[in-house]
Design an enzyme around this catalytic site. Structure first.
Site, PDB file in Angstrom:
ATOM      1  N   PHE A 193       0.529  -1.582   0.227  1.00  0.00           N
ATOM      2  CA  PHE A 193      -0.355   0.059   0.175  1.00  0.00           C
ATOM      3  C   PHE A 193       0.459   1.406  -0.341  1.00  0.00           C
ATOM      4  CE2 PHE A 193      -2.057   3.630   2.337  1.00  0.00           C
ATOM      5  CZ  PHE A 193      -2.695   3.457   1.875  1.00  0.00           C
ATOM      6  N   ASP A 194       1.799   1.194   0.739  1.00  0.00           N
ATOM      7  CA  ASP A 194       3.146   2.645   1.280  1.00  0.00           C
ATOM      8  C   ASP A 194       3.554   2.796  -0.340  1.00  0.00           C
ATOM      9  OD1 ASP A 194       2.535   0.847   3.922  1.00  0.00           O
ATOM     10  OD2 ASP A 194       3.116   2.990   4.242  1.00  0.00           O
TER      11      ASP A 194
END
Length: 288
Positions: A193-194
């Site tokens: 996600f990051d």
């Protein structure tokens, strides 16, 4: 979080998410330390949100007790695990101007938090990331983790032309309006996600601010390095295909607007607050 300063102007606010999964053994101490630090030295309205990712121990009970005891702490419970899922859930619903997160082990020095969010609150930048690979970072961790981290970020530079140095440091912030524009295009719900957030931001011309951090490796970390690395490589492949297919541009991205701060007269504040602030913020009203 809609506090006013002495001049009747709404203070810009920050929501900090602490994602947790079966962390009852450290949660109370870590959130207590974070709350005390921010209440004593952070000059903007804030909220700490504990995001429980389907814990099976007493994490949720501990989170509820902390929310009941500490004035700036809130808790939410999710039915499935995944750091990305937790951040997307809380950040998309936040009423704060800037949303951030940090790992529950507080491996990153809290002194870096104001430098992380200040460029976003001022309108200078759109996202901010803590970097353990910055030449001025002070990092204590084992050679295996150091090798994996540097190798992964090198692959990002080679494969996705990443302009940021540390995709996976658990210390990030983003303007809330910018995140709401990016969120529908982020597919990963776990560790990638990051990276996906940062690559999408870079591809859409957003300004990413990097902060060198002081970071000490948590010996109790439960991250499965091999599994995470495989998932990240799959995510990179998906983003490469999206780049080739030109599916990375997002319409209606919020514009960056620089804001000139007009300091309000200080009313009451802890005697130590002014001394701990950067020069440009020393005259701002303290708000816990």
């Amino acid at each position: 979080m809609n506090e006013m300063n002495a001049g009747g102007v709404r203070q810009r606010s920050v929501e900090i998410v602490v994602p947790v999964h079966n962390e009852a053994h450290v949660l109370a101490d870590s959130v207590g330390r974070l709350h005390a630090y921010l209440e004593a030295s952070f000059p903007f309205p804030f909220r700490i949100t504990i995001a429980d990712k389907a814990s099976t121990d007493t994490t949720w009970d501990t989170a509820l007790a902390l929310a009941d005891r500490l004035p700036h702490v809130h808790a939410v419970h999710l039915e499935a695990n995944g750091r990305g899922r937790a951040l997307k859930h809380v950040w998309s619903r936040s009423t704060a101007d800037v949303v951030a997160y940090m790992d529950v082990d507080l491996s990153t020095g809290l002194e870096g938090f104001l430098p992380l969010v200040a460029p976003l609150l001022s309108g200078h930048s759109d996202l901010a990331v803590g970097s353990r690979l910055h030449r001025q970072a002070d990092v204590v961790r084992g050679p295996r983790r150091e090798f994996v981290s540097r190798s992964y970020n090198l692959l990002l530079k080679l494969g996705l032309a990443a302009g940021f140095s540390d995709a996976q440091c658990g210390f990030k912030a983003v303007r809330a309006d910018v995140f709401r524009a990016l969120a529908p295009h982020i597919e990963d719900t776990a560790w990638f996600f990051d990276t996906e957030l940062l690559v999408l931001a870079q591809r859409n011309g957003l300004r990413i601010h990097e902060v060198p951090v002081d970071w000490v490796d948590d010996p109790d970390s439960r991250v499965d390095i091999v599994r995470t690395a495989v998932d990240d490589l799959k995510g990179m492949g998906r983003m490469l295909r999206a780049t080739v297919g030109r599916r990375v541009r997002i319409a209606d991205m919020p514009r960056r607007v620089n804001r000139s701060w007009v300091p309000a007269p200080r009313t009451t504040a802890p005697a130590t607050t002014t001394a701990t602030l950067p020069e440009g913020l020393k005259d701002m009203e303290y708000a816990s």
